[in-house]
Design an enzyme around this catalytic site. Structure first.
Site, short mmCIF file in Angstrom:
data_model
loop_
_atom_site.label_atom_id
_atom_site.label_comp_id
_atom_site.label_asym_id
_atom_site.label_seq_id
_atom_site.Cartn_x
_atom_site.Cartn_y
_atom_site.Cartn_z
N ASP A 1 -22.39 -4.43 17.87
CA ASP A 1 -23.01 -5.00 16.67
C ASP A 1 -24.25 -5.78 17.11
OD1 ASP A 1 -23.05 -5.49 13.93
OD2 ASP A 1 -21.83 -7.30 14.09
N ASP B 1 -26.06 -10.74 29.73
CA ASP B 1 -27.21 -10.14 29.03
C ASP B 1 -27.10 -8.63 29.21
OD1 ASP B 1 -29.58 -9.15 28.12
OD2 ASP B 1 -30.86 -10.43 29.39
N LYS C 1 -24.43 -0.57 15.86
CA LYS C 1 -25.40 -0.91 14.80
C LYS C 1 -26.78 -0.44 15.21
CE LYS C 1 -26.35 -5.38 13.90
NZ LYS C 1 -25.89 -6.60 13.22
N ASP D 1 -21.28 -11.08 25.30
CA ASP D 1 -22.47 -11.49 24.54
C ASP D 1 -23.36 -12.30 25.47
OD1 ASP D 1 -22.93 -11.76 21.17
OD2 ASP D 1 -24.20 -12.99 22.47
N TRP E 1 -15.71 -9.16 15.02
CA TRP E 1 -15.30 -7.80 15.41
C TRP E 1 -14.17 -7.87 16.44
CZ3 TRP E 1 -19.08 -3.14 15.86
CH2 TRP E 1 -19.76 -2.98 14.65
N GLY F 1 -17.51 -13.51 16.97
CA GLY F 1 -16.20 -12.96 17.30
C GLY F 1 -15.45 -12.24 16.20
C1 LIG Z 1 -24.79 -9.80 14.51
S1 LIG Z 1 -24.30 -10.68 15.93
C2 LIG Z 1 -22.72 -10.02 16.28
C3 LIG Z 1 -21.63 -10.48 15.34
C4 LIG Z 1 -20.25 -10.09 15.84
N1 LIG Z 1 -20.05 -8.64 15.84
C5 LIG Z 1 -19.17 -10.69 15.00
O1 LIG Z 1 -18.39 -9.95 14.41
O2 LIG Z 1 -19.06 -11.91 14.94
C6 LIG Z 1 -25.30 -9.95 17.19
C7 LIG Z 1 -25.02 -10.47 18.58
O3 LIG Z 1 -25.78 -9.69 19.53
C8 LIG Z 1 -26.01 -10.54 20.63
N2 LIG Z 1 -27.05 -9.99 21.52
C9 LIG Z 1 -28.35 -9.76 21.23
N3 LIG Z 1 -29.01 -9.35 22.33
C10 LIG Z 1 -28.10 -9.31 23.34
C11 LIG Z 1 -28.16 -8.96 24.74
N4 LIG Z 1 -29.32 -8.60 25.30
N5 LIG Z 1 -27.04 -9.04 25.47
C12 LIG Z 1 -25.87 -9.43 24.89
N6 LIG Z 1 -25.75 -9.78 23.59
C13 LIG Z 1 -26.84 -9.73 22.82
C14 LIG Z 1 -26.44 -11.84 19.97
O4 LIG Z 1 -26.32 -12.92 20.86
C15 LIG Z 1 -25.48 -11.92 18.78
O5 LIG Z 1 -24.37 -12.74 19.06
#
Ligand SMILES: C[S@@+](CC[C@H](N)C(=O)[O-])C[C@H]1O[C@@H](n2cnc3c(N)ncnc32)[C@H](O)[C@@H]1O
Length: 221
Positions: free
Chosen positions: A123, A98, A163, A82, A64, A62
């Site tokens: 991200d 998802d 990203k 997420d 961002w 969270g």
């Molecule tokens: C680097 S973290 C994000 C950190 C966040 N921006 C923050 O500031 O705390 C990447 C996120 O992408 C999510 N993610 C990966 N694949 C996903 C998908 N298919 N659908 C939704 N979220 C996904 C992961 O669960 C993870 O929480």
């Protein structure tokens, strides 16, 4: 043998303790060091303004969303999503979803009450398997998902910041952004570890009418 009951500190834990952004995140009470990456992107590109509607993809835990909410304020709105759950953040709405699922764009649009957003942030990062072919496919599934979400929810003239990981396919991503937006810039924040392959693509002034003919859409239809 010493009588100390201290647990051994792993190399990774020592690395994290030395990381100034991890220390700042903990000191300032923000959810993740990623908070500072969005702060830098915003300082560089002036992405966020009071009153904007923002969609944050891959938002957990969270950082961002916290930053975006602090910038858009009470007149704006942040919808975070997420595949994982996320602890509530005051002023931020959350949908667990998802993003790779076909129904994701419409689920988000319905949650927004069919209101388009000014800015899509992502991200997101897939789990790395170590198999280059599978990992490359997984990255591309997520990038495709981001553009499918934009097709449904991003307002004309809106912005996208996401990203990506440097691979031989980076050029098609950039081509796609240039086809859909007036400008596309690549930026690596200082708060992103130098050892990480991640960078961010920031695109401004969206042209929705170009979506059907965009390089990624043509490749995946
Ligand atoms: C680097 S973290 C994000 C950190 C966040 N921006 C923050 O500031 O705390 C990447 C996120 O992408 C999510 N993610 C990966 N694949 C996903 C998908 N298919 N659908 C939704 N979220 C996904 C992961 O669960 C993870 O929480």
């Amino acid at each position: 043998m010493s009588g100390s009951s201290k647990r051994p500190v792993s190399k990774w834990q020592r690395f994290r303790q030395k990381d100034v952004f991890v220390r700042d995140a903990s000191r300032l009470g923000v959810r993740s060091r990623s908070f500072f990456k969005l702060e830098e992107l915003d300082q560089q590109f002036k992405l966020l303004k009071s009153g904007m509607t923002v969609l944050d993809l891959g938002a957990s835990p969270g950082g961002w969303s916290q930053y975006a909410q602090s910038k858009v304020g009470n007149k704006g709105m942040v919808l975070a999503t997420d595949i994982l759950s996320m602890q509530p953040i005051s002023g931020v709405q959350f949908v667990q979803c998802d993003l790779a699922g076909n129904d994701a764009p419409m689920r988000l649009f319905d949650h927004l009450q069919q209101r388009k957003v000014d800015l899509v942030l992502s991200d997101m990062a897939p789990n790395i398997t170590g198999n280059a072919t599978i990992d490359s496919r997984n990255y591309f599934d997520l990038y495709t998902a981001i553009f499918k979400v934009c097709e449904v929810v991003l307002i004309e003239s809106g912005s996208l910041a996401f990203k990506f990981f440097q691979t031989e396919e980076t050029s098609i991503l950039k081509q796609n952004c240039k086809f859909l937006f007036d400008t596309c810039k690549i930026y690596k924040p200082q708060s992103s570890r130098s050892t990480s392959q991640e960078s961010y693509m920031v695109s401004r002034n969206y042209h929705p009418q170009n979506m059907a003919e965009s390089p990624l859409a043509l490749r995946f239809t």
